[in-house]
Design an enzyme around this catalytic site. Structure first.
Site, PDB file in Angstrom:
ATOM      1  CG  ASP A  44      -4.652  -4.410   2.848  1.00  0.00           C
ATOM      2  OD1 ASP A  44      -4.760  -3.680   1.842  1.00  0.00           O
ATOM      3  OD2 ASP A  44      -5.540  -4.521   3.712  1.00  0.00           O
ATOM      4  CB  SER A  96      -9.034  -3.691   2.931  1.00  0.00           C
ATOM      5  OG  SER A  96      -7.898  -3.155   2.318  1.00  0.00           O
ATOM      6  CB  THR A 149      -7.567  -7.533   6.149  1.00  0.00           C
ATOM      7  OG1 THR A 149      -7.384  -6.415   5.283  1.00  0.00           O
ATOM      8  CG2 THR A 149      -7.223  -8.815   5.430  1.00  0.00           C
ATOM      9  CG  ASP A 285      -3.811  -0.627   1.984  1.00  0.00           C
ATOM     10  OD1 ASP A 285      -4.132  -0.450   0.797  1.00  0.00           O
ATOM     11  OD2 ASP A 285      -4.406  -0.103   2.945  1.00  0.00           O
ATOM     12  CG  HIS A 289      -3.664   3.957   1.256  1.00  0.00           C
ATOM     13  ND1 HIS A 289      -4.681   4.379   0.431  1.00  0.00           N
ATOM     14  CD2 HIS A 289      -4.047   2.745   1.717  1.00  0.00           C
ATOM     15  CE1 HIS A 289      -5.642   3.460   0.402  1.00  0.00           C
ATOM     16  NE2 HIS A 289      -5.267   2.446   1.164  1.00  0.00           N
ATOM     17  CG  ASP A 327      -6.611  -6.258   0.323  1.00  0.00           C
ATOM     18  OD1 ASP A 327      -5.527  -6.013  -0.263  1.00  0.00           O
ATOM     19  OD2 ASP A 327      -6.936  -5.711   1.385  1.00  0.00           O
ATOM     20  CG  HIS A 328      -6.972  -3.569  -2.664  1.00  0.00           C
ATOM     21  ND1 HIS A 328      -5.893  -2.746  -2.359  1.00  0.00           N
ATOM     22  CD2 HIS A 328      -7.671  -3.699  -1.513  1.00  0.00           C
ATOM     23  CE1 HIS A 328      -5.968  -2.390  -1.096  1.00  0.00           C
ATOM     24  NE2 HIS A 328      -7.024  -2.960  -0.544  1.00  0.00           N
TER      25      HIS A 328
END
Ligand code: MG
Ligand code: ZN
Length: 509
Positions: A44, A96, A149, A285, A289, A327-328
């Site tokens: 993620d 996500s 997810t 992720d 962040h 996912d990104h």
């Protein structure tokens, strides 16, 4: 695309003769081999930059623990590589939930939705398709089970925040192996720590449904036959820094991501029809962040440790497709050169430097930076959490400076700590009158994102930059290994990867 006219012109200029027709193919192209098992690994927030950080660490860090290639590099060497776009049905940047939904259903989806198409209709996920084909199914994540997810593979709701309903649906879907954190959505409202708004005891319901329910790593290691539900923390599982630091602690209850993945593979492989499993390295992720490069390094090492186990397992069998993607990308992360601490000129023996020194104008980043990032002893948000618990009169710049410098190879000066602690009203959130002052546009950050301010202060000496506190559109890497891997090469969109995954588990071709 070149126009036919241009092609003709090029042909004429080159005086080329028409290419002879290709000989007829002796037989129709064989369909791609269909794997028995499909393992989807999602990092993620893992864009190419995040993978690149791990590769630099493995190859260039003076204290690199790697004697050979990372699992990502092995995937690239032995399998197929590609890129994938992930934009939602109606906008530019994905979250996500939408991204995992697009992978799971193979159709465009809307932001923050779970398992539904862009019209709002529930659609069968690749996991549900696999189950309908008689295959065993599994979901593994180091975040929490009902997080976006894993949820997108076994639930269908209008918003990712409906985690209580997601828990119910995941259980109703009957996924054979589910291992993660987040028991707060499974215990009745009266239980301490519960997030439920009713009296349902989903752990008991799971047991009644035939699940072995385990809550710690000892029970996981000795779980008996049957479906398996393991929930090892109230909410998210430990971050990778703490996870690595507590491996030998007697009182530790959580398994590692790799432990969970290997238990899942071994149990699911007992199904003679094969299996589909999604394994998420989900806190890459979270680290991004927070704009926390040291934490990110630890998460990429955790992902690679898990993937090493998965790839070794699949390689030894030959009947298993492993697809790794993200996912990104999160954070707009980069290592970047700057004008701070430009190295002194030095002598280079080569003839081009005869009579002059090697003296680049910029600091392109010392290799020791990688060891420094890997040595970070806790996530910056944990430092701030501890700082915020101190008595008010101890919450000084000097204290914060010492606390950050204690856990990081990169010092936060007292002056810089003062800037981290400075506040101003958040123009994007009127509830935050004393928000940290981001020199970036706060609209791109979670309210109160003070770790991002520390990141700016440490970034110059870390050679690290961040563009945002959310996600970017950056195409993500795709690595595929095993039967059917070839189709995953090239440039795709996640809906197309989703269709390929469906084909791989035996859906209509
Ligand atoms: Mg996730
Ligand atoms: Zn995110």
């Amino acid at each position: 695309m070149r126009s036919p006219a241009l092609l003709l012109t090029v042909c004429a200029l080159a005086a080329c003769t028409p290419r002879p027709l290709a000989p007829p193919t002796p037989m129709a192209e064989a369909p791609a081999p269909r794997p028995k098992n499909v393992i989807l690994v999602i990092g993620d927030g893992m864009g190419p930059q995040q993978v690149g950080l791990l590769e630099l660490y493995a190859r260039r860090a003076p204290s690199s623990p790697y004697a050979g290639p990372t699992a990502f590099a092995r995937m690239a060497e032995e399998g197929e590589t590609g890129f994938s776009l992930h934009y939602p049905a109606d906008s530019l940047v994905v979250d996500s939930a939408c991204s995992a939904t697009q992978l799971a259903i193979g159709l465009p989806a809307l932001s923050e939705t779970i398992g539904i198409d862009a019209k709002g209709e529930p659609q069968q996920t690749v996991l549900e398709l696999a189950k309908s084909q008689g295959k065993a199914t599994g979901l593994v994540s180091d975040t929490r089970l009902t997080h976006a997810t894993p949820a997108a593979f076994a639930a269908h709701v209008s918003h990712r925040g409906k985690e209580n309903a997601i828990a119910e649906q995941m259980l109703a879907t009957g996924v054979d192996v589910m291992l993660s954190g987040g028991w707060r959505h499974f215990v009745p409202q009266d239980a301490s720590g519960s997030k439920r708004k009713d009296d349902r005891d989903l752990l008991k319901e799971a047991a009644d449904q035939g699940y072995v329910v385990v809550r710690d790593r000892t029970a996981l290691a000795s779980a008996g036959q049957g479906k398996l539900l393991g929930l090892f923390s109230k909410s998210g599982m430990m971050d990778a820094i703490e996870e690595r630091a507590t491996r030998d602690a007697a009182d530790r209850t959580e398994p590692t991501l790799r432990d969970m993945a290997m238990v899942a593979l071994d149990r699911l492989a007992a199904d003679e029809d094969g299996f589909f499993v999604m394994i998420e390295s989900g806190q890459i992720d979270w680290a991004c962040h927070a704009n926390d490069a040291g934490w990110l390094m630890a998460e990429m090492r955790r992902a690679d440790e898990m993937l090493t186990g998965v790839l070794d397992w699949a390689e030894a069998r030959g009947d298993t497709l492993v697809v790794v993607t993200a996912d990104h990308e999160t954070g707009g992360f980069g290592l970047s050169y700057n004008r701070h601490d430009v190295p002194a000129p030095r002598e280079i023996a080569g003839s081009a430097f005869a009579g002059e020194s090697y003296a680049p104008n910029w600091n392109f980043g010392p290799l020791q930076t990688l060891d420094g990032l890997a040595a970070q002893e806790s996530a910056l948000e944990d430092v701030l959490y501890a700082f915020d618990k101190l008595p008010d009169d101890q919450q000084t710049a000097a204290t914060l400076s010492r606390m950050v410098s204690d856990i990081s190879a990169f010092d936060l000066s007292v002056e810089a700590a003062g800037r981290v602690l400075a506040t101003a009203p958040d123009p994007w959130d009127e509830d935050h009158a004393d928000a940290p002052i981001l020199h970036d546009d706060g609209a791109f950050y979670y309210p109160g994102s003070r770790t991002a301010v520390i990141a700016r202060e440490l970034g110059t000496s870390q050679s690290v930059v961040w563009a945002t506190g959310t996600h970017t559109h950056t195409p993500v890497p795709v690595f595929a290994f095993g039967p059917g891997a070839t189709a995953f090469g090239g440039l795709h969109h996640h809906t197309e990867l989703g269709q390929l995954l469906r084909e791989a588990v035996g859906g209509p071709q």
